[in-house]
Design an enzyme around this catalytic site. Structure first.
Site, short mmCIF file in Angstrom:
data_model
loop_
_atom_site.label_atom_id
_atom_site.label_comp_id
_atom_site.label_asym_id
_atom_site.label_seq_id
_atom_site.Cartn_x
_atom_site.Cartn_y
_atom_site.Cartn_z
N GLN A 100 0.97 -1.39 0.46
CA GLN A 100 0.03 0.71 0.00
C GLN A 100 1.09 1.63 -0.34
O GLN A 100 0.24 2.13 0.88
CB GLN A 100 -1.04 -0.03 1.36
CG GLN A 100 -1.87 -0.59 0.96
CD GLN A 100 -3.26 -0.28 -0.37
OE1 GLN A 100 -3.53 0.88 -0.41
NE2 GLN A 100 -4.29 -1.19 -0.73
N SER A 101 1.77 1.47 -0.60
CA SER A 101 2.56 2.65 -0.98
C SER A 101 2.13 3.76 -1.20
O SER A 101 2.01 4.10 -2.71
CB SER A 101 4.20 2.21 -1.64
OG SER A 101 5.12 3.32 -1.84
N ASN A 102 2.29 4.83 -0.92
CA ASN A 102 1.90 6.11 -1.15
C ASN A 102 2.57 6.71 -2.01
O ASN A 102 2.89 7.34 -3.52
CB ASN A 102 1.59 7.23 0.32
CG ASN A 102 0.58 6.26 1.40
OD1 ASN A 102 -0.64 6.34 0.53
ND2 ASN A 102 1.39 6.68 2.42
N ALA A 104 5.32 5.00 -4.08
CA ALA A 104 4.07 3.75 -5.44
C ALA A 104 3.34 4.97 -6.29
O ALA A 104 3.38 4.92 -6.87
CB ALA A 104 4.39 2.76 -5.22
#
Ligand SMILES: Cc1ncc(COP(=O)(O)O)c(C=O)c1O
Length: 357
Positions: A100-102, A104
């Site tokens: 859930q990388s912000n 990325a």
């Protein structure tokens, strides 16, 4: 010291401060993500302050609404990183982060806006298999922005930046000109975004006659805190900077931040920052990265219900839990002015339905 030398020292210091501020503007920056001169709101949080009732005054710096790439701290870093990518003639960006990388998601949006291909390596740090976590929230947006992705297990202690370079090499062999961005955009170029943000906060505070005692925020891959620390240090600002860790123990987090801050000082051409200026509190990590604790969920609810502000379960929610605890335990004193830097991330709330059941 004579009055004359005192005056001269003062003038020299003022000149050094001005120079540091001018220098950050010398680096190339993509302005398409936010119109030049855009500042995010620095808002008083009266209902939150009143509810916590500790006498401290809480303000929120709204970097969750920074720019046009769906908001968040990574956009400030990407302004500098993507400018470097364009200067190098990149056709593609490869980066990495947690599922859930912000970072990325904002990188995927930046690439879409600039017409570059984007490929992301996502590390499975939580072991969660439910569809909400693996496909909703940031992952859904990565797809919509046209990024491609692949996964790595989180339990093998892989060096994700090395993994990313291996993948980039394969794309280069196929003819792409690849620009790689380390996790969280946390390199000296990315940290410049938060050097600039520090100056922005100081300018706003001056205009509002706000004498900030503490500036607090979530710290993970270290670029935000390193940039802020260097920005404050370069102009001798008297503000306590405090990062609330989301993964690593205190000593590791502080030395990661300090190492990057030193490299950022070197890039900016300012004097090295002292280790004592870097403070991270990792007491609110809970069970681990990406796993919200009860205090994280309570903090998210409190900010939402008192200020209409959405935090996230991985970063800003944990930092807010720290801030609340500092207020309730008297670590923040009556009359002190606390600025909570909201670094964004609410998109990932959609991957965490269960936490709020
Ligand atoms: C919402 C949010 N807040 C804070 C951070 C931490 O910032 P940094 O990685 O620069 O330490 C991140 C990093 O991914 C983030 O996504």
């Amino acid at each position: 010291m004579t009055v004359e030398t005192e005056r001269e020292t003062g003038t020299t210091r003022a000149r050094v401060r001005k120079l540091a501020r001018a220098r950050v503007e010398d680096f190339a920056r993509v302005e398409a993500f936010a119109s030049r001169g855009e500042t995010t709101p620095l808002e008083r949080a009266p209902r939150l302050s009143e509810t916590l009732d500790c006498g401290a005054e809480i303000w929120i710096k709204r970097d969750d609404v920074y720019g046009t790439l769906t908001g968040g701290n990574k956009t400030r870093k990407l302004e500098f990183l993507m400018a470097e990518a364009l200067e190098e003639g990149a056709t593609m960006v490869v980066t990495q982060g947690a599922t859930q990388s912000n970072h990325a998601r904002q990188t995927a949006a930046a690439c879409a806006k600039l017409g570059l291909k984007c490929h992301i390596l996502l590390e499975d740090r939580t072991g969660r298999r439910d569809e909400n976590y693996t496909r909703n929230g940031n992952v859904l947006l990565d797809d919509l922005f046209g990024a491609t992705r692949e996964y790595r297990p989180g339990d093998r202690g892989l060096n994700m930046n090395e993994e990313m370079e291996i993948v980039a090499k394969a794309y280069r062999a196929r003819g792409e000109r690849v620009y790689t961005i380390v996790g969280g955009g946390s390199c000296p170029t990315g940290a410049l975004g938060y050097v600039r943000a520090a100056y922005e906060i100081l300018d706003q505070a001056r205009e509002m006659d706000l004498d900030i005692d503490h500036l607090v925020h979530a710290t993970g891959s270290a670029g935000t805190q390193a940039g802020l620390a260097v920005g404050l240090h370069s102009v001798d600002a008297d503000v306590n900077l405090l990062g609330f860790g989301v993964r690593a123990p205190r000593d590791v987090q502080e030395s990661n931040v300090h190492d990057l801050a030193l490299r950022t000082c070197a890039k900016l051409g300012c004097t090295p920052i002292d280790r004592s200026k870097i403070v991270a509190d990792s007491n609110y990590v809970g069970e681990g990265y990406g796993i919200p604790s009860t205090s994280t969920v309570d903090a998210i609810r409190l900010f939402a219900e008192t200020e209409g502000v959405l935090l996230d379960p991985v970063y800003s929610g944990k930092a807010a839990a720290g801030l609340i605890d500092y207020c309730l335990t008297g670590t923040f004193k009556p009359g002190e002015k606390i600025v909570f830097l909201h670094t964004g991330g609410a998109t990932s709330l959609h991957g965490y339905l269960d936490a709020f059941a």
